[in-house]
Motif scaffolding. Structure first.
Motif, PDB file in Angstrom:
ATOM      1  N   GLU A 160       2.091  -1.461 -12.263  1.00 21.13           N
ATOM      2  CA  GLU A 160       1.531  -2.069 -13.317  1.00 21.13           C
ATOM      3  C   GLU A 160       0.414  -3.225 -12.935  1.00 21.13           C
ATOM      4  O   GLU A 160       0.564  -3.729 -11.866  1.00 21.13           O
ATOM      5  CB  GLU A 160       2.624  -2.828 -13.972  1.00 21.13           C
ATOM      6  CG  GLU A 160       3.607  -1.903 -14.946  1.00 21.13           C
ATOM      7  CD  GLU A 160       5.016  -2.952 -15.682  1.00 21.13           C
ATOM      8  OE1 GLU A 160       4.882  -3.845 -15.479  1.00 21.13           O
ATOM      9  OE2 GLU A 160       5.551  -1.971 -16.214  1.00 21.13           O
ATOM     10  N   LYS A 161      -0.391  -3.482 -13.755  1.00 22.81           N
ATOM     11  CA  LYS A 161      -1.472  -4.659 -13.584  1.00 22.81           C
ATOM     12  C   LYS A 161      -0.865  -6.010 -13.306  1.00 22.81           C
ATOM     13  O   LYS A 161      -1.287  -6.503 -12.516  1.00 22.81           O
ATOM     14  CB  LYS A 161      -2.216  -4.597 -14.734  1.00 22.81           C
ATOM     15  CG  LYS A 161      -3.554  -5.371 -14.738  1.00 22.81           C
ATOM     16  CD  LYS A 161      -4.584  -5.578 -15.869  1.00 22.81           C
ATOM     17  CE  LYS A 161      -5.740  -6.221 -15.531  1.00 22.81           C
ATOM     18  NZ  LYS A 161      -6.609  -6.253 -16.721  1.00 22.81           N
ATOM     19  N   LYS A 162       0.105  -6.358 -14.000  1.00 24.66           N
ATOM     20  CA  LYS A 162       0.764  -7.564 -13.923  1.00 24.66           C
ATOM     21  C   LYS A 162       1.260  -7.708 -12.514  1.00 24.66           C
ATOM     22  O   LYS A 162       1.077  -9.004 -11.809  1.00 24.66           O
ATOM     23  CB  LYS A 162       1.765  -7.797 -14.881  1.00 24.66           C
ATOM     24  CG  LYS A 162       2.331  -9.373 -14.937  1.00 24.66           C
ATOM     25  CD  LYS A 162       3.455  -9.365 -15.781  1.00 24.66           C
ATOM     26  CE  LYS A 162       4.170 -10.563 -15.533  1.00 24.66           C
ATOM     27  NZ  LYS A 162       5.236 -10.757 -16.488  1.00 24.66           N
ATOM     28  N   VAL A 163       1.938  -6.585 -11.903  1.00 22.43           N
ATOM     29  CA  VAL A 163       2.618  -6.766 -10.539  1.00 22.43           C
ATOM     30  C   VAL A 163       1.456  -7.142  -9.668  1.00 22.43           C
ATOM     31  O   VAL A 163       1.407  -7.815  -8.602  1.00 22.43           O
ATOM     32  CB  VAL A 163       3.486  -5.730 -10.382  1.00 22.43           C
ATOM     33  CG1 VAL A 163       3.795  -5.574  -9.017  1.00 22.43           C
ATOM     34  CG2 VAL A 163       4.754  -5.686 -11.346  1.00 22.43           C
ATOM     35  N   ILE A 164       0.590  -6.004  -9.552  1.00 24.26           N
ATOM     36  CA  ILE A 164      -0.652  -5.786  -8.763  1.00 24.26           C
ATOM     37  C   ILE A 164      -1.379  -7.293  -8.938  1.00 24.26           C
ATOM     38  O   ILE A 164      -1.764  -7.789  -7.754  1.00 24.26           O
ATOM     39  CB  ILE A 164      -1.400  -4.732  -8.999  1.00 24.26           C
ATOM     40  CG1 ILE A 164      -0.660  -3.654  -8.664  1.00 24.26           C
ATOM     41  CG2 ILE A 164      -2.774  -4.723  -8.183  1.00 24.26           C
ATOM     42  CD1 ILE A 164      -1.503  -2.267  -9.111  1.00 24.26           C
ATOM     43  N   GLY A 178       0.696  -1.191   0.103  1.00 22.05           N
ATOM     44  CA  GLY A 178       0.249   0.140   0.027  1.00 22.05           C
ATOM     45  C   GLY A 178       0.793   1.146  -0.162  1.00 22.05           C
ATOM     46  O   GLY A 178       0.650   2.020  -0.736  1.00 22.05           O
ATOM     47  N   ILE A 179       1.622   1.249   0.987  1.00 21.15           N
ATOM     48  CA  ILE A 179       2.659   2.546   0.678  1.00 21.15           C
ATOM     49  C   ILE A 179       3.425   2.753  -0.399  1.00 21.15           C
ATOM     50  O   ILE A 179       3.374   3.658  -0.941  1.00 21.15           O
ATOM     51  CB  ILE A 179       3.574   2.123   1.946  1.00 21.15           C
ATOM     52  CG1 ILE A 179       2.884   2.479   3.367  1.00 21.15           C
ATOM     53  CG2 ILE A 179       4.999   3.473   2.057  1.00 21.15           C
ATOM     54  CD1 ILE A 179       3.896   2.085   4.550  1.00 21.15           C
ATOM     55  N   SER A 180       3.993   1.559  -1.095  1.00 21.20           N
ATOM     56  CA  SER A 180       4.819   1.763  -2.349  1.00 21.20           C
ATOM     57  C   SER A 180       3.917   2.071  -3.409  1.00 21.20           C
ATOM     58  O   SER A 180       4.056   2.795  -4.448  1.00 21.20           O
ATOM     59  CB  SER A 180       5.389   0.403  -2.714  1.00 21.20           C
ATOM     60  OG  SER A 180       4.611  -0.650  -3.113  1.00 21.20           O
ATOM     61  N   THR A 181       2.420   1.718  -3.381  1.00 25.08           N
ATOM     62  CA  THR A 181       1.544   2.025  -4.371  1.00 25.08           C
ATOM     63  C   THR A 181       1.327   3.542  -4.322  1.00 25.08           C
ATOM     64  O   THR A 181       1.033   4.350  -5.206  1.00 25.08           O
ATOM     65  CB  THR A 181       0.265   1.062  -4.361  1.00 25.08           C
ATOM     66  OG1 THR A 181       0.629  -0.167  -4.327  1.00 25.08           O
ATOM     67  CG2 THR A 181      -0.839   1.631  -5.493  1.00 25.08           C
ATOM     68  N   LEU A 182       0.846   4.199  -3.047  1.00 23.89           N
ATOM     69  CA  LEU A 182       0.590   5.524  -2.840  1.00 23.89           C
ATOM     70  C   LEU A 182       1.929   6.351  -3.209  1.00 23.89           C
ATOM     71  O   LEU A 182       1.720   7.439  -3.930  1.00 23.89           O
ATOM     72  CB  LEU A 182       0.172   5.723  -1.245  1.00 23.89           C
ATOM     73  CG  LEU A 182      -1.054   5.061  -0.846  1.00 23.89           C
ATOM     74  CD1 LEU A 182      -1.321   5.469   0.760  1.00 23.89           C
ATOM     75  CD2 LEU A 182      -2.021   5.721  -1.582  1.00 23.89           C
ATOM     76  N   LEU A 183       3.174   5.782  -2.999  1.00 23.27           N
ATOM     77  CA  LEU A 183       4.309   6.664  -3.247  1.00 23.27           C
ATOM     78  C   LEU A 183       4.736   6.519  -4.665  1.00 23.27           C
ATOM     79  O   LEU A 183       5.367   7.349  -5.307  1.00 23.27           O
ATOM     80  CB  LEU A 183       5.423   6.442  -2.569  1.00 23.27           C
ATOM     81  CG  LEU A 183       5.151   6.636  -0.847  1.00 23.27           C
ATOM     82  CD1 LEU A 183       6.392   6.246  -0.135  1.00 23.27           C
ATOM     83  CD2 LEU A 183       4.903   8.179  -0.784  1.00 23.27           C
TER      84      LEU A 183
END
Length: 76
Positions: A24-28, A11-16
């Motif tokens: 990317e969609k593949k990573v998520i 979550g933190i890395s997504t927000l930052l």
């Protein structure tokens, strides 16, 4: 506890958005799949009911398919 920390870090890395490739969609989707599998096997009883029974009964199922194929393919 480890699952909570892992979820917080994602979550933190997504927000930052660090790095940009992390969004990317593949990573998520890969992370969601891994998280779901860990939750299924660690917290649920699915590994006891379905997975363990499937592993233990694989040889008998394969032998029935091999030696009595008409029993499995009657609808064909």
């Amino acid at each position: 506890m480890i699952l909570t920390i892992s979820l917080m870090m994602v979550g933190i890395s997504t927000l930052l958005a660090v790095p940009k490739a992390h969004l990317e969609k593949k990573v998520i989707m890969t992370y969601i799949l891994k998280f779901g599998l860990v939750m299924y096997f660690a917290l649920g009883d699915g590994w006891q009911l379905s997975f363990a029974n499937a592993v233990l009964n694989t040889s008998s199922i394969m032998s029935e398919i091999t030696f009595r194929p008409k029993h499995f393919f009657q609808g064909c």
